[in-house]
Structures are given as structure tokens and as C-alpha cells.
Design a protein around this motif. Structure first.
Motif, PDB file in Angstrom:
ATOM      1  N   SER B 220     -31.759   5.353 -24.174  1.00  0.00           N
ATOM      2  CA  SER B 220     -32.685   4.960 -25.226  1.00  0.00           C
ATOM      3  C   SER B 220     -32.521   5.891 -26.421  1.00  0.00           C
ATOM      4  N   ASP B 221     -31.312   6.422 -26.543  1.00  0.00           N
ATOM      5  CA  ASP B 221     -30.940   7.262 -27.686  1.00  0.00           C
ATOM      6  C   ASP B 221     -31.762   8.540 -27.816  1.00  0.00           C
ATOM      7  N   VAL B 222     -32.181   9.101 -26.685  1.00  0.00           N
ATOM      8  CA  VAL B 222     -32.846  10.400 -26.704  1.00  0.00           C
ATOM      9  C   VAL B 222     -31.778  11.432 -26.355  1.00  0.00           C
ATOM     10  N   ALA B 223     -31.348  12.189 -27.362  1.00  0.00           N
ATOM     11  CA  ALA B 223     -30.235  13.126 -27.146  1.00  0.00           C
ATOM     12  C   ALA B 223     -30.752  14.393 -26.484  1.00  0.00           C
ATOM     13  N   ARG B 224     -31.054  14.267 -25.201  1.00  0.00           N
ATOM     14  CA  ARG B 224     -31.623  15.402 -24.481  1.00  0.00           C
ATOM     15  C   ARG B 224     -30.870  15.594 -23.177  1.00  0.00           C
ATOM     16  N   ASP B 225     -30.322  16.777 -22.983  1.00  0.00           N
ATOM     17  CA  ASP B 225     -29.590  17.067 -21.763  1.00  0.00           C
ATOM     18  C   ASP B 225     -29.712  18.567 -21.538  1.00  0.00           C
ATOM     19  N   THR B 226     -30.231  18.953 -20.388  1.00  0.00           N
ATOM     20  CA  THR B 226     -30.453  20.374 -20.121  1.00  0.00           C
ATOM     21  C   THR B 226     -29.171  21.170 -20.257  1.00  0.00           C
ATOM     22  N   ARG B 227     -28.032  20.550 -19.931  1.00  0.00           N
ATOM     23  CA  ARG B 227     -26.764  21.270 -20.016  1.00  0.00           C
ATOM     24  C   ARG B 227     -26.487  21.738 -21.447  1.00  0.00           C
ATOM     25  N   ALA B 228     -26.971  20.961 -22.428  1.00  0.00           N
ATOM     26  CA  ALA B 228     -26.761  21.350 -23.830  1.00  0.00           C
ATOM     27  C   ALA B 228     -27.958  22.114 -24.373  1.00  0.00           C
ATOM     28  N   ASP B 229     -29.185  21.668 -24.051  1.00  0.00           N
ATOM     29  CA  ASP B 229     -30.393  22.265 -24.644  1.00  0.00           C
ATOM     30  C   ASP B 229     -30.705  23.625 -24.069  1.00  0.00           C
ATOM     31  N   ASP B 230     -30.602  23.723 -22.745  1.00  0.00           N
ATOM     32  CA  ASP B 230     -31.045  24.928 -22.060  1.00  0.00           C
ATOM     33  C   ASP B 230     -29.930  25.332 -21.104  1.00  0.00           C
ATOM     34  N   PRO B 231     -28.748  25.694 -21.631  1.00  0.00           N
ATOM     35  CA  PRO B 231     -27.566  25.848 -20.772  1.00  0.00           C
ATOM     36  C   PRO B 231     -27.754  26.859 -19.650  1.00  0.00           C
ATOM     37  N   TYR B 232     -27.307  26.474 -18.471  1.00  0.00           N
ATOM     38  CA  TYR B 232     -27.359  27.337 -17.298  1.00  0.00           C
ATOM     39  C   TYR B 232     -25.925  27.408 -16.776  1.00  0.00           C
ATOM     40  N   ALA B 233     -25.724  28.093 -15.660  1.00  0.00           N
ATOM     41  CA  ALA B 233     -24.391  28.283 -15.077  1.00  0.00           C
ATOM     42  C   ALA B 233     -23.390  28.587 -16.193  1.00  0.00           C
ATOM     43  N   ALA B 234     -22.309  27.794 -16.296  1.00  0.00           N
ATOM     44  CA  ALA B 234     -21.281  28.132 -17.294  1.00  0.00           C
ATOM     45  C   ALA B 234     -21.297  27.175 -18.487  1.00  0.00           C
ATOM     46  N   TYR B 235     -22.342  26.358 -18.607  1.00  0.00           N
ATOM     47  CA  TYR B 235     -22.297  25.285 -19.602  1.00  0.00           C
ATOM     48  C   TYR B 235     -22.257  25.759 -21.047  1.00  0.00           C
ATOM     49  N   ASP B 236     -22.782  26.970 -21.300  1.00  0.00           N
ATOM     50  CA  ASP B 236     -22.756  27.422 -22.696  1.00  0.00           C
ATOM     51  C   ASP B 236     -21.336  27.735 -23.159  1.00  0.00           C
ATOM     52  N   GLU B 237     -20.388  27.829 -22.212  1.00  0.00           N
ATOM     53  CA  GLU B 237     -19.002  28.135 -22.598  1.00  0.00           C
ATOM     54  C   GLU B 237     -18.089  26.924 -22.449  1.00  0.00           C
ATOM     55  N   LEU B 238     -18.663  25.783 -22.080  1.00  0.00           N
ATOM     56  CA  LEU B 238     -17.805  24.634 -21.766  1.00  0.00           C
ATOM     57  C   LEU B 238     -17.775  23.581 -22.871  1.00  0.00           C
ATOM     58  N   ASP B 239     -18.468  23.811 -23.967  1.00  0.00           N
ATOM     59  CA  ASP B 239     -18.462  22.875 -25.082  1.00  0.00           C
ATOM     60  C   ASP B 239     -18.872  21.468 -24.629  1.00  0.00           C
ATOM     61  N   PHE B 240     -20.073  21.403 -24.089  1.00  0.00           N
ATOM     62  CA  PHE B 240     -20.565  20.135 -23.548  1.00  0.00           C
ATOM     63  C   PHE B 240     -21.098  19.215 -24.646  1.00  0.00           C
ATOM     64  N   LYS B 241     -20.762  17.919 -24.525  1.00  0.00           N
ATOM     65  CA  LYS B 241     -21.260  16.939 -25.508  1.00  0.00           C
ATOM     66  C   LYS B 241     -22.215  15.964 -24.819  1.00  0.00           C
ATOM     67  N   ILE B 242     -23.380  15.736 -25.426  1.00  0.00           N
ATOM     68  CA  ILE B 242     -24.357  14.816 -24.843  1.00  0.00           C
ATOM     69  C   ILE B 242     -23.878  13.371 -25.050  1.00  0.00           C
ATOM     70  N   VAL B 243     -23.964  12.565 -23.995  1.00  0.00           N
ATOM     71  CA  VAL B 243     -23.587  11.157 -24.094  1.00  0.00           C
ATOM     72  C   VAL B 243     -24.859  10.329 -24.291  1.00  0.00           C
ATOM     73  N   THR B 244     -24.942   9.588 -25.378  1.00  0.00           N
ATOM     74  CA  THR B 244     -26.121   8.730 -25.572  1.00  0.00           C
ATOM     75  C   THR B 244     -25.677   7.315 -25.898  1.00  0.00           C
ATOM     76  N   ASP B 245     -26.658   6.424 -25.902  1.00  0.00           N
ATOM     77  CA  ASP B 245     -26.391   5.035 -26.212  1.00  0.00           C
ATOM     78  C   ASP B 245     -27.679   4.454 -26.786  1.00  0.00           C
ATOM     79  N   ASP B 246     -27.556   3.432 -27.652  1.00  0.00           N
ATOM     80  CA  ASP B 246     -28.787   2.894 -28.243  1.00  0.00           C
ATOM     81  C   ASP B 246     -29.082   1.460 -27.810  1.00  0.00           C
ATOM     82  N   HIS B 247     -28.535   1.058 -26.667  1.00  0.00           N
ATOM     83  CA  HIS B 247     -28.850  -0.289 -26.180  1.00  0.00           C
ATOM     84  C   HIS B 247     -30.277  -0.379 -25.623  1.00  0.00           C
ATOM     85  N   ASN B 248     -30.823   0.738 -25.170  1.00  0.00           N
ATOM     86  CA  ASN B 248     -32.182   0.815 -24.607  1.00  0.00           C
ATOM     87  C   ASN B 248     -32.396  -0.004 -23.339  1.00  0.00           C
ATOM     88  N   ASP B 249     -31.335  -0.538 -22.738  1.00  0.00           N
ATOM     89  CA  ASP B 249     -31.530  -1.391 -21.561  1.00  0.00           C
ATOM     90  C   ASP B 249     -30.611  -0.946 -20.416  1.00  0.00           C
TER      91      ASP B 249
END
Lengths: 163, 406
Positions: B220-249
Motif C-alpha cells: 500500500s506504498d508505505v515505505a517502511r522496513d525495519t531493515r532500512a529504518d532501524d538497521p540491526y545485524a549487518a543491514y546498515d552495511e548492506l545498502d538495503f533498498k525498500i521494495v514497495t508497490d502502489d497497487h494496494n491489493d
């Protein structure tokens, strides 16, 4: 100044009683303790003015003579805010926050069941998570509650059995 | 039309887990939906208070069979924070790699279940066959297909050997190739697109206000992912990109999960390329000092949160767990609002709660028959025709027409 410090500063200037009570625990973690009468004001302020638009969950604690409630909120930049207050155990009543977060419903019902607190303003509905025929007045997360007849396999009992 | 309330569960042949739903229908249209949860409550939070931190790692891992690494990582992160442990970089990378492999197996499983729910069982067969590739790798790395037991307080238990790395990269190549094919299928197969589009709609604003998490929110196009927002483990060094979509279904939720599979392959390759040398664990104290920590983890289903409070002993004072499905289940009523009963299984499955619910099994006893027994198929058919006729739905004319054509 970091974003976390800005949050603490904003909280303490708006609510002087939060002086020394609002802290940055670590990066992206802000915590605060309030008195029950001020809780709702601080809570609404954090939601409306500080951008904590997501309610992660509510943790209930048995602290001996009081029951504690921690409202974990987060915002889009990953900062979380844990706002805590306590009420006396002999008068376990708190107010619902449904008007702020419609998804608080299930978390508040969980507090009612597991911690034995009355949440004022919660509409009639299914209980969660205990069974319908669960005995009245039994609340598993109270520290004095022990499962009846169940053998608890702790480190001590394991050592005892081994002997 | 008269409203009918249909109870589904808690014990229902088609449910894979005990949950109870109550659906109010007007004809085929869903008027109201409510869920009664808690049938799987096992008192794990209370049990954690009675056990040591080390025992809790194993107990917590068993909260969920699919997201087992999720829960154990979320828990040990909180304990490590309280104890002030500096977990070695290599351990954090291994946690991320196992976490992404877990996401791959979970998303492939979901894709199969989703295919099954919409009558596309070929997709189920294909994805579950491919899922075995990642299950084998997980078994090779950790010794188990699920409940990996790789986490320790202070690091991980097993190191990645050279052979493991070669095998992981080989599997990731195979799975990436397969996933590209599934993406092509989902973008080109018109039956699938039509079946999933516009079903279980959750608007952007509803996703925000109801606190949706994970792929449910991101579709539903909410660009929220703990891996990017609040990185834990090694995610802050992995250049993670959030996957979103706006189909809402549900279609959007499918695309998000497929996109996340591709992102997981990329993350695993990056993590392996940058895998630091060194220790994989540090010694943790048996008694954890007084403190508290709030830990977050992006499970395949969304944000998982743990709160741990310690009291200076070897047992925690309080452990609180909020799994992602509890946050997402509250969005289901909104998604089903004014929807069709036939969409119910896929809409519920689309938040990925690991079960489907309207495979039906009906045993009909004839009221006319003297002996207690089942109705014959032909009698059931006639009964159905008669029942519809009595409600004003007569298909005999159309049947006659069809018969003439034949």
C-alpha cells in the motif's frame, strides 16, 4: 544535536515534569516515565507533534505493588519512543487509547487478560488471548500467578533430576 | 437479502492453525468480519520468566516454525543490548545471511499458498519444489530445515565455511533464475492478474492508520522496513533498498514479495562478498545486569518486536513479544469490507498468516432418508436445484437450451 536529543528537548520543554524522566537510551531509542494523570497529554503530544505515528505494542509489567504499562511507538525514521506509567495494583484501572490508535484494541485486551487490569473505554468484544472458560481473577502475567499442577522445567529442576 | 453469519473455526478441517472467524454475509457479499484469536496461546512469555536466558533462546525460537530465526535474533539482540555485548561483525553478517535465507523460504512458501488459494496449483508445485533448494542450504548451514538454533547470546554458533559459501551462491543463482520466471508469470499471466487485482484493497491511509506492517503495508506504498529504518545485524552495511508497490491489493502484495526475493538474493551476495573475518561469538555472562531493551526485526511477515527487562539474575523479569501477524490481522476486516466471500481465502492468505480457510468439507445427512448416512451425489444435486428454485432462481430454461445445443 541528534534527532533523539531534539525529541527529549521538545518533550521536556513542553512538559517540565519530564526533566530527567525522558532519556535517550541509545541511538534510535527514546524512553520516558510519566505520572498517570499526565500520560495522555504526553502520549497525544508524541503522536501529533513528534511524529510517532505507529503503535508497535503495549507491554504490561507486574512491578510488585504497581502495574506498569509501556507504550512503544515508532516513527518512519526508525526512532522508537517507549512511554511508561504505573498504577497501583489495588486499583488496576487505565484508560483506553483507542481514540489515538484504532489498532490498540487487541493489545489492550491482552493487558486485561494477562495482567488483570481494567481498560476503561474498551468496547464489548472477544477476549484475547485466554480461553472463554478461563477462571475469573486468574492473570498469568502477575508475578504471584503460577501454573497449577504444571511441572516447570527450569535449570534447577534439571540439575535436581540429574542427581 | 437476509444476513447469514458463518463461523469458520476454531476447529475447521481447512484451517491449518486454530483461529476463529465470524463472517456476516448478505448473499455472497461480506458485510462484517471478526476474528477471535488466542487459540495458539502457549504462555511463552510467562514461561520465559521461569527459565534462564540461554533456555529462553531455544524457547523463543519455537514461537513460530517459519520465522524461527526472526524471534531468536530479535530476543538475543535485546539481551545483548542490556548486557552491553559487542557482537563480532562476522556473527552479525551470518545472522543477516540466515535471516535472508529464511525470508526466501517464507516468501516462496507464501507464493505457493497464494497460487493454491486462487486455483493456480502449478505455481504451488513449482515454488515448493524450488523452496527445497533454500531448505537444503539452511539445513547444510545450521543442521536444521527450521528452528536453526544458530543464535547465541553474543554471536552465532556455527561459522560459514568455504564450501558453504560456494553452495549458497550456487543456490542463490538457481533461485534468482526461478524468481525471474515467477515475476514474468505474475506480470504477464492475465488470469492471475485479473484474479488478484482489486481484491483485498487496503488504501495507503488505512494501512497507516491500522498499523499494517511488512509486505502488507509496503504493497500500500508505505515505505517502511525495519531493515532500512532501524538497521540491526549487518543491514546498515548492506545498502538495503525498500521494495514497495502502489497497487494496494493482493496483486501488489504478490509483487512486493517477489521484489523482496530479488532483493534478498542481492543482500546475500553483498553480505558474502563483504563477510568480515574474525570471531563469531563473544562470551556472554550468565547473569544479565539490570536493564531493559526494545528490539525490532523485519520478519518475512513484517516488523517483529521484543521487549526484554532484566533484574540482574540469570532469568529475565519480563519478555514481551509482538509478532507481525497480530499487527496485520487487524487490517483484514478492512480488506474484506464489501468484498466477495470467494475472495476471503486469498485476502487472509495475503497477509501471510500461514493458513488458508475455505476449502470446504461438508457432510450432508438426508432428512428424508430412514437410515443415517450420506446423501448420494445425484440427490444432493437435485436438492440444490430444488433449493435454488424455491428461492426464485430457476435455471431449467437455460439448462434446456444447453441440452438442445449439445
Amino acid at each position: 544535536m541528534s534527532k533523539e536529543d531534539e525529541i527529549v528537548q521538545s518533550l521536556t520543554s513542553e512538559f517540565p515534569l519530564l526533566q530527567d524522566k525522558a532519556k535517550v537510551q541509545r541511538i534510535r531509542r527514546v524512553v520516558a516515565d510519566v505520572t498517570p494523570d499526565k500520560f495522555e497529554q504526553v502520549f497525544a503530544y508524541a503522536k501529533d507533534n513528534l511524529g510517532f505515528s505507529v503503535l508497535c505494542t503495549i507491554t504490561g509489567l507486574d512491578e510488585g505493588s504497581t502495574l506498569g504499562f509501556i507504550y512503544h511507538m515508532s516513527r518512519t525514521d526508525g526512532i522508537t519512543f517507549s512511554l511508561k506509567y504505573s498504577v497501583p495494583k489495588d486499583k488496576p484501572v487505565i484508560n483506553s487509547i483507542l481514540q489515538y490508535f484504532t489498532n490498540a484494541d487487541i493489545y489492550e485486551r491482552e493487558l486485561e487478560d494477562l495482567l488483570g487490569v481494567k481498560v476503561e473505554g474498551l468496547p464489548e468484544g472477544n477476549r484475547y488471548p485466554l480461553p472463554d472458560d478461563w477462571p475469573k481473577g486468574e492473570h498469568p502475567l502477575r508475578k504471584d500467578w503460577k501454573p497449577k499442577g504444571a511441572k516447570i522445567d527450569t535449570a534447577e529442576t534439571q540439575v535436581k533430576e540429574a542427581k | 437479502m437476509r444476513k447469514v453469519v458463518i463461523p469458520i473455526g476454531p476447529q475447521h478441517p481447512a484451517l491449518k492453525e486454530p483461529e476463529s472467524f465470524s463472517v456476516t454475509l448478505s448473499g455472497e457479499r461480506i458485510m462484517a468480519f471478526s476474528a477471535r484469536l488466542g487459540y495458539n496461546h502457549r504462555g511463552i512469555e510467562k514461561a520465559c520468566e521461569e527459565r534462564t536466558y540461554l533456555q529462553d533462546v531455544y524457547l523463543i525460537e519455537r514461537i513460530c516454525g517459519i520465522c524461527s530465526h526472526t524471534h531468536s535474533t530479535c530476543f538475543v539482540q535485546a539481551v545483548e543490548e542490556i548486557a552491553g555485548l559487542q557482537v563480532p561483525k562476522r556473527a552479525l553478517y551470518i545472522r543477516s545471511i540466515i535471516g535472508e535465507l529464511e525470508r526466501i523460504h517464507s516468501h516462496l512458501l507464501w507464493l505457493g499458498v497464494a497460487g493454491h488459494e486462487v486455483g493456480f496449483d502449478t505455481l504451488l508445485m513449482y515454488t515448493w519444489r524450488d523452496r527445497e533448494v533454500v531448505m537444503d542450504i539452511l539445513a547444510e548451514l545450521t543442521g536444521n530445515r527450521v528452528n536453526y538454533g544458530i543464535n547465541l547470546i553474543g554471536g552465532v554458533k556455527r561459522d560459514l565455511e568455504k564450501q558453504h559459501i560456494t553452495d549458497i551462491l550456487k543456490s542463490v543463482d538457481i533461485l534468482e533464475e526461478r524468481t525471474k520466471y515467477y515475476i514474468q508469470v505474475c506480470k504477464e499471466e492475465s488470469t492471475l492478474i485479473q484474479r488478484l487485482s482489486g481484491v483485498g484493497v487496503l488504501s495507503h491511509n488505512d494501512a497507516l492508520s491500522l498499523g499494517a506492517v511488512g509486505p502488507t503495508a509496503r504493497a500500500s506504498d508505505v515505505a517502511r522496513d525495519t531493515r532500512a529504518d532501524d538497521p540491526y545485524a549487518a543491514y546498515d552495511e548492506l545498502d538495503f533498498k525498500i521494495v514497495t508497490d502502489d497497487h494496494n491489493d493482493v496483486y501488489g502484495r504478490t509483487l512486493v514479495r517477489l521484489g523482496e526475493l530479488m532483493e534478498s538474493y542481492r543482500l546475500i551476495r553483498t553480505a558474502i562478498k563483504n563477510l568480515p573475518e574474525g570471531l563469531i561469538s563473544v562470551k556472554a555472562p550468565r547473569k544479565i545486569p539490570v536493564g531493559e531493551a526494545f528490539s525490532r526485526y523485519e520478519a518475512p511477515r513484517g516488523e517483529d518486536v521484543h521487549y526484554v527487562k532484566s533484574n540482574g539474575t540469570d532469568k529475565p523479569e519480563r519478555v514481551k513479544v509482538r509478532a507481525p501477524t497480530l499487527a496485520n490481522v487487524q487490517t483484514v476486516a478492512k480488506m474484506l469490507e464489501d468484498g466477495q466471500l470467494a475472495d476471503l481465502p486469498i485476502v487472509i492468505a495475503a497477509i501471510d498468516p500461514c493458513f488458508s480457510c475455505t476449502d470446504r468439507l461438508i457432510s450432508v445427512n438426508s432428512s428424508k432418508s430412514e437410515t443415517l448416512g450420506s446423501m448420494k451425489w445425484e440427490d444432493l444435486r437435485l436438492y440444490g436445484i430444488e433449493w435454488h428454485r424455491s428461492k426464485g432462481m430457476d435455471f431449467s430454461a437455460i439448462n434446456k437450451k444447453l441440452a438442445e445445443r449439445l
